[in-house]
Design a protein around this motif. Structure first.
Motif, PDB file in Angstrom:
ATOM      1  N   ASP A 182      -7.434   1.151  -2.750  1.00 31.89           N
ATOM      2  CA  ASP A 182      -8.771   0.944  -2.196  1.00 31.89           C
ATOM      3  C   ASP A 182      -9.054  -0.539  -1.929  1.00 31.89           C
ATOM      4  O   ASP A 182      -9.635  -0.890  -0.905  1.00 31.89           O
ATOM      5  CB  ASP A 182      -9.845   1.505  -3.144  1.00 31.89           C
TER       6      ASP A 182
ATOM      7  N   ASP B 298      -7.188  -1.505   1.155  1.00 35.10           N
ATOM      8  CA  ASP B 298      -7.879  -0.944   2.320  1.00 35.10           C
ATOM      9  C   ASP B 298      -9.104  -1.770   2.689  1.00 35.10           C
ATOM     10  O   ASP B 298      -9.348  -2.042   3.866  1.00 35.10           O
ATOM     11  CB  ASP B 298      -8.281   0.515   2.076  1.00 35.10           C
ATOM     12  N   GLN B 299      -9.874  -2.179   1.686  1.00 38.73           N
ATOM     13  CA  GLN B 299     -11.060  -3.009   1.941  1.00 38.73           C
ATOM     14  C   GLN B 299     -10.658  -4.347   2.557  1.00 38.73           C
ATOM     15  O   GLN B 299     -11.294  -4.834   3.490  1.00 38.73           O
ATOM     16  CB  GLN B 299     -11.856  -3.236   0.659  1.00 38.73           C
TER      17      GLN B 299
ATOM     18  N   ARG C  18       0.832  -1.203   0.000  1.00 39.98           N
ATOM     19  CA  ARG C  18       0.000   0.000   0.000  1.00 39.98           C
ATOM     20  C   ARG C  18       0.871   1.259   0.000  1.00 39.98           C
ATOM     21  O   ARG C  18       0.623   2.199  -0.751  1.00 39.98           O
ATOM     22  CB  ARG C  18      -0.918  -0.018   1.230  1.00 39.98           C
TER      23      ARG C  18
ATOM     24  N   LYS D 128      -9.612  -4.083   6.234  1.00 43.81           N
ATOM     25  CA  LYS D 128     -10.700  -3.795   7.169  1.00 43.81           C
ATOM     26  C   LYS D 128     -11.427  -5.040   7.584  1.00 43.81           C
ATOM     27  O   LYS D 128     -12.074  -5.087   8.618  1.00 43.81           O
ATOM     28  CB  LYS D 128     -11.701  -2.825   6.543  1.00 43.81           C
TER      29      LYS D 128
END
Length: 176
Positions: A168, A171-172, A141, A175
């Motif tokens: 993105d 990041d998903q 990232r 999470k």
């Protein structure tokens, strides 16, 4: 000599009680391990980790004087080192972050240490793999963000947009 169950395995021992540390060291040496330490404090353990070098496993006491060993455990897990807690602490006193780490209750039998380290070999790979994957994704990232800046600076908006999509997606995933 005892059967070489741990031949050439580098095992860090962190224990502040001299007699207990010596007993663990003797047990591991008889099993063929290369013992690092024993070290009696968090500071000495951190200094040993700062020097680098391969560590395959660690046997750690939770209470080292007035300090807890958890900062050392965090660094060891981040490096993919298999850990076993040899402690007098009740399981309820161990933070939930460390609930999956093998725990031996003192006084610890010599054979229990070897058995626990071998079990950790068989079960830790999944958790260590998750930690390594998480760390790798964070590094990727950061690299993608640098590449986005380069793409923006080179007036490559399509490339920058695709790189943003990759960030993105990471990041998903993180999470979850």
């Amino acid at each position: 000599m005892a059967d070489m169950l741990m031949e050439d395995q580098r095992v860090l021992v962190i224990e502040d009680e001299y007699v207990v540390a010596e007993a663990i060291e003797r047990t591991l040496t008889r099993a063929g391990a290369i013992v690092l330490g024993p070290v009696p404090s968090v500071d000495q353990a951190m200094a040993l980790l700062d020097r680098g070098g391969r560590i395959d496993s660690a046997v750690l006491d939770i209470n080292l004087g007035e300090h807890k060993v958890y900062p050392v455990v965090d660094r060891l897990l981040a490096r993919g080192v298999r850990c076993v807690l040899a402690t007098g602490n009740d399981i309820a006193d161990v933070p939930s972050d460390y609930s999956e780490i093998a725990r031996l209750e003192k006084p610890v039998k010599a054979s229990s240490i070897i058995d626990a380290l071998k079990r950790v070999d068989a079960t830790a790979d999944g958790k260590v793999a998750k930690i390594n994957q998480y760390t790798s994704l964070l590094q990727l990232r950061e690299q993608l963000i640098v590449e986005i800046d380069v793409a923006d600076g080179s007036h490559e908006p399509l490339l920058a947009a695709r790189l943003y999509q990759a960030v993105d997606a990471i990041d998903q995933f993180l999470k979850v």
